[in-house]
Write an enzyme that holds these catalytic residues in place. Structure first.
Site, PDB file in Angstrom:
ATOM      1  N   THR A  33       0.872  -1.194   0.000  1.00 50.32           N
ATOM      2  CA  THR A  33       0.000   0.000   0.000  1.00 50.32           C
ATOM      3  C   THR A  33       0.902   1.234   0.000  1.00 50.32           C
ATOM      4  O   THR A  33       1.352   1.658  -1.043  1.00 50.32           O
ATOM      5  CB  THR A  33      -0.961   0.011   1.207  1.00 50.32           C
ATOM      6  OG1 THR A  33      -0.225  -0.157   2.405  1.00 50.32           O
ATOM      7  CG2 THR A  33      -1.989  -1.088   1.075  1.00 50.32           C
TER       8      THR A  33
ATOM      9  N   LYS B  43       3.698  -6.979   4.228  1.00 48.05           N
ATOM     10  CA  LYS B  43       3.519  -5.560   3.922  1.00 48.05           C
ATOM     11  C   LYS B  43       3.268  -4.830   5.244  1.00 48.05           C
ATOM     12  O   LYS B  43       2.824  -5.428   6.219  1.00 48.05           O
ATOM     13  CB  LYS B  43       2.349  -5.323   2.969  1.00 48.05           C
ATOM     14  CG  LYS B  43       1.014  -5.720   3.520  1.00 48.05           C
ATOM     15  CD  LYS B  43      -0.075  -4.699   3.388  1.00 48.05           C
ATOM     16  CE  LYS B  43       0.408  -3.318   3.292  1.00 48.05           C
ATOM     17  NZ  LYS B  43      -0.318  -2.399   4.225  1.00 48.05           N
TER      18      LYS B  43
ATOM     19  N   THR C  27       0.741  -8.018  13.227  1.00 47.24           N
ATOM     20  CA  THR C  27       0.560  -6.576  13.060  1.00 47.24           C
ATOM     21  C   THR C  27       0.789  -6.082  11.654  1.00 47.24           C
ATOM     22  O   THR C  27       1.479  -5.105  11.459  1.00 47.24           O
ATOM     23  CB  THR C  27       1.513  -5.812  13.974  1.00 47.24           C
ATOM     24  OG1 THR C  27       2.826  -6.311  13.742  1.00 47.24           O
ATOM     25  CG2 THR C  27       1.147  -5.974  15.396  1.00 47.24           C
TER      26      THR C  27
ATOM     27  N   GLU D 188       6.335   4.229   7.327  1.00 48.15           N
ATOM     28  CA  GLU D 188       5.915   5.472   6.674  1.00 48.15           C
ATOM     29  C   GLU D 188       6.816   6.629   7.095  1.00 48.15           C
ATOM     30  O   GLU D 188       6.845   7.003   8.271  1.00 48.15           O
ATOM     31  CB  GLU D 188       4.454   5.765   6.986  1.00 48.15           C
ATOM     32  CG  GLU D 188       3.516   4.874   6.179  1.00 48.15           C
ATOM     33  CD  GLU D 188       2.047   5.030   6.545  1.00 48.15           C
ATOM     34  OE1 GLU D 188       1.208   4.519   5.786  1.00 48.15           O
ATOM     35  OE2 GLU D 188       1.750   5.646   7.573  1.00 48.15           O
TER      36      GLU D 188
ATOM     37  N   SER E  93      -6.477  10.685  -0.596  1.00 47.90           N
ATOM     38  CA  SER E  93      -6.684  11.468  -1.805  1.00 47.90           C
ATOM     39  C   SER E  93      -5.741  11.049  -2.927  1.00 47.90           C
ATOM     40  O   SER E  93      -4.856  10.257  -2.760  1.00 47.90           O
ATOM     41  CB  SER E  93      -6.542  12.955  -1.489  1.00 47.90           C
ATOM     42  OG  SER E  93      -5.715  13.176  -0.380  1.00 47.90           O
TER      43      SER E  93
END
Lengths: 410, 410
Positions: free
Chosen positions: A152, A178, A189, A273, A410
């Site tokens: 993702t 992932k 997790t 991230e 978005s």
């Protein structure tokens, strides 16, 4: 010397895989993956402890309960988590399994499903169907495509393999995972699938997967959030003909599975991230392993600790403060804190002692700052209270994390 | 209609205050505050639950235990937290109290101390001494200077006052606080001092302070970290001559104190490090108030929820996911989620229903996004499990938070 996993995924007898673009990701990237076994597999799963379990988690739990010795495939989609989607969501997860099962001529309960993406959106069923069609047409040994097909906000695929020579012959363990965001240690997790061609009993598969996930996926923290969809599956085809008969063989398998799982888990942290640093938190001297883990987790999840690492600021007081608020015994007067470069302190690189006897040491600020500016940092907290120990892996909290998550949909 | 606190601090009989620059902050800003009572005060304190308690916390706890009915002053310094500083730190906190006590001709145990700033650094004692000299020379009614004198990364002072007309006459409650980062609800969660000229018993002071902090400072979350130095003090001079004799008078005082404490707590959230939004999280229908609070706190501390608010992204799935991993019963099938503008849903503005019966509603995405882009957002989560309720106040997680905390010490 500790064995390390091969980051290049190795073929595992009895399994074929595919990763395809089924039209779900707008940028044309791979967005659907399929793992197929050519025979019944013994399988085990660990799942999120979140009370809001996604539909694929509920359906896979059912299927594992019914058919843990005859699982034949795992289907994984991205973009929609199929969570908070009610009965329609559960029905869509069942339909996905049914479509895969029909292709294989097996029962729907022999197929496991996973989803990752936005919560509260329904699976785009025509695209799922297309993904299944495309994936079956491409089944082969391309594990990297499969790993890419489940990404993702990940920036790179996570893959790990290990070949093991047991008393009964050679077998292979290969896994993909992932992660990126919504990562915290609470059962499994993230998404992970690990397969092997060794032959396992149902009981051993479950024990081995718990052993490995407790010391790998459950020991990583990106942001402290626990997803509705977390799951890790282990599938054993037995196609190598290798039976794990003795306790020694079983232990060897558990340790090998742990090496693969730790590699996959650490790859998730390194690709967290916005992550710019990889931090190994070693907590020793706790009253128990569980308390060591609790302290390591609290430190790893602290936004103040994570931003200090990001800024390269040796603000170690935040580490000790986080330890103090963890749900475990901590006494600053008996604690010692060391930092160093890399993933472990060694005799040759014993680290810099920052805190001892309830007081900062007379360390060099320049040296401490230099270590905090490294990309790989080891932090060792010695509690002086007992023999409990745990290692937790985490990353820093950066501007990029905020950008990614302020703008995810978005 | 609910009474609201006056943000302009009102003079309280029996107290004088000062905020001065003692040379600790490099930019010349106020960095030391003193609150002095002209007579013995009844006092109460609530303190951090962090196991790494700072020296001023330990010393103030001792002093309160010894002299809870004859406290005469509170001295507060910034820049050094005097935490993780061992016996020297405790001695420095005692010396601070001793210097203030000498000026007043009272016992050192009659003085409370607070510190805020970097952990692991010693108090700059010559500057503390200078601060005390300067503050005594300026004692007066300038509460705003006192409030400015305790700021760290705060961008504005926090002050609140309330005048109360009781059966026995009028009294005033005035408080100051500081916050910004390292804020999470765990006992008292920042520095706060509230004074009143009402006359309280020692027992009532403690009950009232617990009542108010449990529903104010313990209900706010900036980043989920709990400091080593958190403390809130209540001092009652009795100089108004107003005795709180009846149960009704005591209740009235508790509610008035709560209004002041909530105002101070909400000011901390509005000025949270990097905060761009003020979010009121109302959790109702839990099995107990404690469970409602646990769910509210988990949502408020979630980096994914906080970044979604920052980005103005109506990604409500993250709210439900966070609720699901809270240490409290949650069932998505009985839950309802509403959002709206401002600090409360009303009959006129009943909010937008996003989630019900385990499913997203057919809400307008444009309307949801418009609400998420507001500066003040109310989120109401109805659990449908019981009568437990709690409100938690929080802010978003912004790029600026990362900047501030990646660069705090430099």
């Amino acid at each position: 010397m500790k064995q390390t996993a091969d980051l290049k995924p190795q073929r595992v007898r009895g399994f074929t895989v595919a990763g395809v673009h089924a039209g779900m990701k707008k940028n044309g990237a791979l967005d659907f993956a399929l793992i197929v076994a050519d025979r019944d597999c013994v399988a085990a799963g660990v799942f999120t402890k979140n009370q809001s379990k996604a539909a694929p988690v509920l359906v896979s739990q059912e299927h594992l309960a019914a058919r843990a010795t005859s699982i034949r495939a795992v289907a994984i989609n991205t973009t929609s988590a199929n969570a908070m989607t009610g009965r329609v969501g559960v029905e869509n997860a069942r339909i996905t399994a049914r479509m895969v099962a029909a292709k294989l001529g097996v029962q729907p309960e022999q197929v496991l499903v996973m989803s990752t993406g936005v919560i509260g959106t329904h699976l785009p069923m025509p695209k799922i169907e297309q993904g299944i069609e495309l994936a079956f047409a491409q089944l082969g040994a391309d594990w990297e495509s499969a790993a890419r097909g489940i990404m993702t906000t990940d920036t790179r695929p996570k893959m790990a393999s290990l070949r093991v020579l047991s008393a009964d012959g050679e077998y292979t363990i290969t896994g993909i995972s992932k992660g990126a965001g919504m990562i915290a240690p609470n059962m499994a997790t993230m998404l992970g699938v690990i397969v092997t061609d060794a032959e396992l009993s149902r009981e051993h598969a479950m024990i081995a997967l718990r052993f490995a996930t407790d010391r790998s996926f459950n020991r990583i923290v990106v942001d402290g959030d626990t997803s509705t969809n977390d799951a890790v599956f282990l599938l054993a085809s037995g196609a190598s003909g290798v039976h794990l008969r003795t306790t020694a063989d079983m232990h060897q398998f558990n340790e090998a599975l742990l090496i693969v799982a730790q590699s996959l888990a650490q790859q998730i942290v390194r690709d967290g991230e916005g992550a710019t640093k990889f931090i190994t938190l070693e907590v020793v001297g706790a009253r128990s392993d569980a308390e060591a883990h609790a302290i390591g987790h609290t430190i790893a999840a602290s936004p103040l600790v994570k931003t200090a690492f990001y800024g390269g600021d040796a603000n170690w007081g935040r580490i000790v403060a986080a330890a103090g608020r963890a749900p475990a015994l901590f006494n600053p007067d008996t604690a010692r804190l060391l930092i160093g470069r890399g993933e472990a302190l060694t005799d040759d690189a014993p680290g810099l002692l920052l805190f001892e006897n309830g007081l900062p040491t007379r360390y060099s600020e320049a040296e401490a700052s230099a270590i905090f500016r490294e990309a790989d940092i080891i932090v060792r907290l010695e509690l002086g209270l007992g023999n409990g120990a745990a290692t937790v892996w985490t990353c820093d909290l950066s501007h990029e994390y905020v950008s990614i998550n302020g703008d995810y949909r978005s």
